[in-house]
Design an enzyme around this catalytic site. Structure first.
Site, mmCIF file in Angstrom:
data_model
loop_
_atom_site.group_PDB
_atom_site.id
_atom_site.type_symbol
_atom_site.label_atom_id
_atom_site.label_comp_id
_atom_site.label_asym_id
_atom_site.label_seq_id
_atom_site.Cartn_x
_atom_site.Cartn_y
_atom_site.Cartn_z
ATOM 1 N N VAL A 12 3.383 3.731 0.145
ATOM 2 C CA VAL A 12 4.635 3.144 -0.342
ATOM 3 C C VAL A 12 4.347 1.950 -1.274
ATOM 4 C CG1 VAL A 12 6.742 1.969 0.408
ATOM 5 C CG2 VAL A 12 5.811 3.844 1.771
ATOM 6 N N MET A 13 3.561 1.019 -0.766
ATOM 7 C CA MET A 13 3.376 -0.245 -1.494
ATOM 8 C C MET A 13 2.367 -0.127 -2.630
ATOM 9 S SD MET A 13 5.450 -2.397 -0.214
ATOM 10 C CE MET A 13 4.952 -4.089 -0.523
ATOM 11 N N GLY A 14 1.273 0.589 -2.382
ATOM 12 C CA GLY A 14 0.245 0.730 -3.419
ATOM 13 C C GLY A 14 0.800 1.423 -4.652
ATOM 14 N N ASN A 32 -6.805 7.208 -4.006
ATOM 15 C CA ASN A 32 -6.285 7.383 -2.640
ATOM 16 C C ASN A 32 -7.230 8.275 -1.855
ATOM 17 O OD1 ASN A 32 -3.878 6.762 -0.870
ATOM 18 N ND2 ASN A 32 -4.017 8.987 -0.639
ATOM 19 N N SER A 128 5.604 -9.426 -0.370
ATOM 20 C CA SER A 128 6.886 -9.112 0.280
ATOM 21 C C SER A 128 7.892 -8.586 -0.723
ATOM 22 C CB SER A 128 7.468 -10.348 0.970
ATOM 23 O OG SER A 128 8.722 -9.988 1.528
ATOM 24 N N GLY A 129 8.760 -7.743 -0.222
ATOM 25 C CA GLY A 129 9.841 -7.196 -1.049
ATOM 26 C C GLY A 129 10.042 -5.717 -0.808
ATOM 27 N N LYS A 183 2.292 -15.062 4.709
ATOM 28 C CA LYS A 183 3.043 -13.795 4.781
ATOM 29 C C LYS A 183 3.412 -13.477 6.230
ATOM 30 C CE LYS A 183 5.102 -10.032 3.871
ATOM 31 N NZ LYS A 183 4.633 -8.726 4.155
ATOM 32 N N HIS A 186 6.278 -15.575 7.149
ATOM 33 C CA HIS A 186 7.436 -14.980 6.462
ATOM 34 C C HIS A 186 8.014 -13.851 7.317
ATOM 35 C CE1 HIS A 186 9.010 -11.606 4.107
ATOM 36 N NE2 HIS A 186 9.435 -12.465 3.200
ATOM 37 N N ASN A 187 7.149 -12.989 7.795
ATOM 38 C CA ASN A 187 7.623 -11.859 8.590
ATOM 39 C C ASN A 187 8.198 -12.313 9.927
ATOM 40 O OD1 ASN A 187 6.520 -10.467 6.461
ATOM 41 N ND2 ASN A 187 5.565 -8.898 7.722
ATOM 42 N N GLU A 190 11.520 -13.403 9.227
ATOM 43 C CA GLU A 190 12.292 -12.167 8.975
ATOM 44 C C GLU A 190 12.786 -11.560 10.308
ATOM 45 O OE1 GLU A 190 10.308 -9.431 6.168
ATOM 46 O OE2 GLU A 190 10.641 -7.880 7.661
ATOM 47 N N TYR A 191 11.917 -11.518 11.303
ATOM 48 C CA TYR A 191 12.313 -11.004 12.626
ATOM 49 C C TYR A 191 13.495 -11.806 13.160
ATOM 50 C CZ TYR A 191 8.291 -7.914 13.791
ATOM 51 O OH TYR A 191 7.377 -6.898 13.870
ATOM 52 N N LYS A 262 5.482 -3.860 13.723
ATOM 53 C CA LYS A 262 4.184 -3.444 13.176
ATOM 54 C C LYS A 262 3.086 -4.466 13.398
ATOM 55 C CE LYS A 262 4.353 0.082 9.661
ATOM 56 N NZ LYS A 262 4.243 0.335 8.223
ATOM 57 N N HIS A 454 -2.191 -34.793 37.890
ATOM 58 C CA HIS A 454 -2.430 -34.661 36.447
ATOM 59 C C HIS A 454 -2.088 -35.929 35.654
ATOM 60 C CE1 HIS A 454 -3.571 -30.507 36.708
ATOM 61 N NE2 HIS A 454 -2.416 -30.127 37.220
HETATM 62 P P1 NBP Z 1 1.267 3.576 3.765
HETATM 63 O O1 NBP Z 1 0.985 4.002 5.150
HETATM 64 O O2 NBP Z 1 2.479 4.084 3.062
HETATM 65 O O3 NBP Z 1 0.010 3.915 2.848
HETATM 66 C C1 NBP Z 1 -1.294 3.577 3.153
HETATM 67 C C2 NBP Z 1 -2.215 4.271 2.174
HETATM 68 O O4 NBP Z 1 -3.528 3.819 2.392
HETATM 69 C C3 NBP Z 1 -2.204 5.784 2.303
HETATM 70 O O5 NBP Z 1 -1.963 6.342 1.043
HETATM 71 C C4 NBP Z 1 -3.604 6.077 2.819
HETATM 72 O O6 NBP Z 1 -4.187 7.264 2.370
HETATM 73 C C5 NBP Z 1 -4.396 4.942 2.211
HETATM 74 N N1 NBP Z 1 -5.729 4.783 2.814
HETATM 75 C C6 NBP Z 1 -6.884 4.693 2.174
HETATM 76 BR BR1 NBP Z 1 -7.066 4.751 0.400
HETATM 77 N N2 NBP Z 1 -7.928 4.557 2.992
HETATM 78 C C7 NBP Z 1 -7.418 4.573 4.210
HETATM 79 C C8 NBP Z 1 -8.018 4.471 5.476
HETATM 80 N N3 NBP Z 1 -9.324 4.327 5.631
HETATM 81 N N4 NBP Z 1 -7.207 4.531 6.550
HETATM 82 C C9 NBP Z 1 -5.861 4.653 6.406
HETATM 83 N N5 NBP Z 1 -5.252 4.766 5.198
HETATM 84 C C10 NBP Z 1 -6.015 4.723 4.116
HETATM 85 O O7 NBP Z 1 1.272 1.996 3.791
HETATM 86 P P2 NBP Z 1 2.195 0.970 2.993
HETATM 87 O O8 NBP Z 1 3.559 0.953 3.579
HETATM 88 O O9 NBP Z 1 2.025 1.169 1.537
HETATM 89 O O10 NBP Z 1 1.510 -0.412 3.410
HETATM 90 C C11 NBP Z 1 0.261 -0.848 2.931
HETATM 91 C C12 NBP Z 1 0.059 -2.269 3.389
HETATM 92 O O11 NBP Z 1 1.110 -3.081 2.857
HETATM 93 C C13 NBP Z 1 0.115 -2.452 4.904
HETATM 94 O O12 NBP Z 1 -0.781 -3.447 5.293
HETATM 95 C C14 NBP Z 1 1.532 -2.892 5.142
HETATM 96 O O13 NBP Z 1 1.678 -3.620 6.337
HETATM 97 C C15 NBP Z 1 1.779 -3.745 3.911
HETATM 98 N N6 NBP Z 1 3.184 -3.939 3.547
HETATM 99 C C16 NBP Z 1 4.065 -2.899 3.624
HETATM 100 C C17 NBP Z 1 5.385 -3.104 3.250
HETATM 101 C C18 NBP Z 1 6.393 -1.987 3.287
HETATM 102 O O14 NBP Z 1 7.584 -2.268 3.077
HETATM 103 N N7 NBP Z 1 5.993 -0.752 3.507
HETATM 104 C C19 NBP Z 1 5.788 -4.361 2.780
HETATM 105 C C20 NBP Z 1 4.854 -5.377 2.690
HETATM 106 C C21 NBP Z 1 3.550 -5.152 3.065
HETATM 107 P P3 NBP Z 1 -3.888 8.706 2.979
HETATM 108 O O15 NBP Z 1 -2.895 9.295 2.039
HETATM 109 O O16 NBP Z 1 -5.190 9.379 2.971
HETATM 110 O O17 NBP Z 1 -3.344 8.520 4.369
#
Ligand code: NBP
Length: 469
Positions: A12-14, A32, A128-129, A183, A186-187, A190-191, A262, A454
């Site tokens: 999602v985030m990447g 990925n 964040s966002g 961060k 922040h979370n 948020e909670y 989480k 004490h």
């Molecule tokens: P996702 O679960 O949506 O995606 C994680 C990605 O990391 C997957 O595409 C996965 O690949 C990949 N990955 C790689 Br490359 N190597 C990996 C490994 N060794 N083990 C597991 N996954 C691996 O996560 P996300 O929601 O994008 O969150 C990413 C980070 O950002 C987290 O730390 C999260 O807490 C943080 N975050 C998320 C949000 C939000 O709103 N979602 C907001 C702020 C921060 P794959 O396709 O092979 O599984």
């Protein structure tokens, strides 16, 4: 090209961050683990800028001009270590590795040292966002190598949200894990904010007999005020208007009431305990989520005695809305205050020299807890003495007169009519404890001395004393 960046992890985030960088003119290389996601990403988003997809770390690294800037955007914990184990041997001295996930700050400190052994510069970056923010402008909190930050700052400035006062929601906050710590806090806030809003909803629905349309109107009205305006208030109004797929029923009424967590909320509470900072409203937000999904609630729901009459609305709707507005507003101010106090104390212990005003500023846009209140916190912490600042005078004045009365009235009624409001109630108890000239911990000290020798301090003499009770 002026900027280049590599992004590892197309979840999602990447994906959103990679698109954001590409749209802002950066040469963007993505990777990925599941390589089909690289194809899917290139297929759907590859034309949004100069983007290259690569399916091995070797190819990924070879595409990037040196010194490379690489963002890791994977799940926090062992996934980050797994990526680093594969990646580090391929990097060169002075490359920059940025962990953009929600990593624990202690892990970030450890990884920074590991990178240093390879001559690689490390940054922990809280983002964040959510997905939309990451794409259109997140808030980014960085800690680690200051010189590395300076090199990537121009691109991050382009990618970040506006703060509403001619700046961008991105900042270098200090060394080590401070970006991830901020961060995390922040979370935690948020909670707390989400729980305060949930309690407001519950009360208005059960005791005020509000319909979903009235609830939507309430949150929309609050979001139109200078004091309450904020992202979480705004989306709550939108949620109450959303229909399910049939187009006839309100979606909110069909969503299961078990909330998930989480980790960052728990880490905030753990950090607050370990730094000795009370954060009861943040803890209430965490505990309410845990209870909602817990076995005990599943076992006991609907099975405990009650003697409550909730059949009639407690007051006319506009009165109830106005009471609740005060309760939410004042509780929210205190939730932020608990988060900032945690940052202040941790910063002293960890020697981060954290600028709390700058934290408030970069939270004003892009992030989930953005709200108009943060302007006052920014002003407050910019002052040499926050407690005499104009920002604090404004926040403090909100606790005067009717608003405080309304808040107490809500806690009274919620308690007597059996609608749990742990965040709003804890905020009021926190306020009263902060406000009170004399706390009952003189008795606690007497008891401690009674059973454990004490010792206690006295108000009229210096030193420590013991009594044979
Ligand atoms: P996702 O679960 O949506 O995606 C994680 C990605 O990391 C997957 O595409 C996965 O690949 C990949 N990955 C790689 Br490359 N190597 C990996 C490994 N060794 N083990 C597991 N996954 C691996 O996560 P996300 O929601 O994008 O969150 C990413 C980070 O950002 C987290 O730390 C999260 O807490 C943080 N975050 C998320 C949000 C939000 O709103 N979602 C907001 C702020 C921060 P794959 O396709 O092979 O599984």
């Amino acid at each position: 090209m002026e900027h280049s960046i590599g992004v590892i992890g197309l979840g999602v985030m990447g994906s959103a961050l990679a698109r954001n960088a590409a749209r802002n003119g950066a040469f963007t290389v993505v990777y990925n683990r599941t390589t089909s996601k690289v194809d899917e990403f290139m297929e759907s988003c590859g034309k949004e800028g100069t983007i290259v997809g690569r399916k091995s770390y070797e190819e990924f690294v070879a595409e990037l001009p040196t010194p490379r800037a690489i963002v890791i955007m994977v799940e926090a914990g062992s996934a980050v270590d797994a990526v680093m184990t594969d990646l580090l041997p391929l990097l060169q001295k002075r490359d920059i590795l940025i962990d953009g996930g929600n990593s624990h700050y202690r892990d970030t400190q450890r990884r920074e040292k590991e990178c240093a052994e390879h001559g690689v510069r490390y940054l922990g970056m809280g983002v964040s966002g959510g997905e939309k923010g990451a794409l259109e402008g997140p808030s980014m909190m960085l800690g680690g190598d200051a010189a590395a930050y300076k090199e990537i700052e121009p691109l991050l400035q382009k990618m970040a949200a506006d703060d509403g006062v001619n700046g961008k929601c991105v900042a270098y906050l200090g060394t080590g894990g401070v970006g991830h710590f901020v961060k995390m806090a922040h979370n935690g806030i948020e909670y707390a904010l989400m729980q305060i809003i949930a309690e407001g909803y519950d009360y208005l629905k059960i005791l005020g007999k509000f319909t979903n349309v009235q609830l939507a109107e309430t949150f929309e009205a609050w979001n139109g005020t200078e004091e309450m305006k904020g992202f979480l208030i705004e989306i709550t109004g939108t949620i109450f208007r959303k229909k399910d797929d049939s187009g006839k029923s309100d979606l909110i009424d069909f969503i299961a009431d078990r909330a998930k967590t989480k980790g960052t909320g728990r880490w905030t509470v753990e950090a607050a305990l370990s730094y000795g900072v009370p954060a009861p409203t943040i803890a209430a937000g965490l505990q309410a989520r845990i209870l909602s999904g817990g076995e005990l609630h599943a076992r006991l729901q609907g099975k405990l005695p009650e003697h409550l009459d909730t059949s009639e609305p407690v007051a006319p709707p506009l009165k109830t809305r106005s009471y609740m507005r005060s309760a939410c507003e004042l509780s929210m101010i205190l939730a932020y205050l608990q988060g900032f106090e945690l940052l202040r104390v941790a910063s002293i212990e960890e020697k981060w020299n954290l600028n709390l005003s700058e934290v408030a500023r970069i939270w004003r846009g892009g992030c989930i807890i953005r709200s108009a209140m943060l302007a006052k916190f920014q002003e407050m912490f910019a002052s040499r003495d926050p407690w005499t600042s104009a920002g604090w005078q404004v926040l403090k004045s909100r606790f005067e007169g009717e608003r405080q009365f309304d808040w107490r009235h809500i806690v009274d009624l919620a308690t007597s009519r059996g609608v749990p409001a742990p965040a709003i109630t804890s905020a009021l108890a926190y306020y009263d404890a902060l406000r009170k000239e004399r706390l009952p911990q003189n008795l606690t000290q007497a008891q401690r001395d009674f059973f454990g020798a004490h010792l206690y301090e006295r108000m009229d003499k210096k030193g420590e004393f013991h009594t044979e009770w």
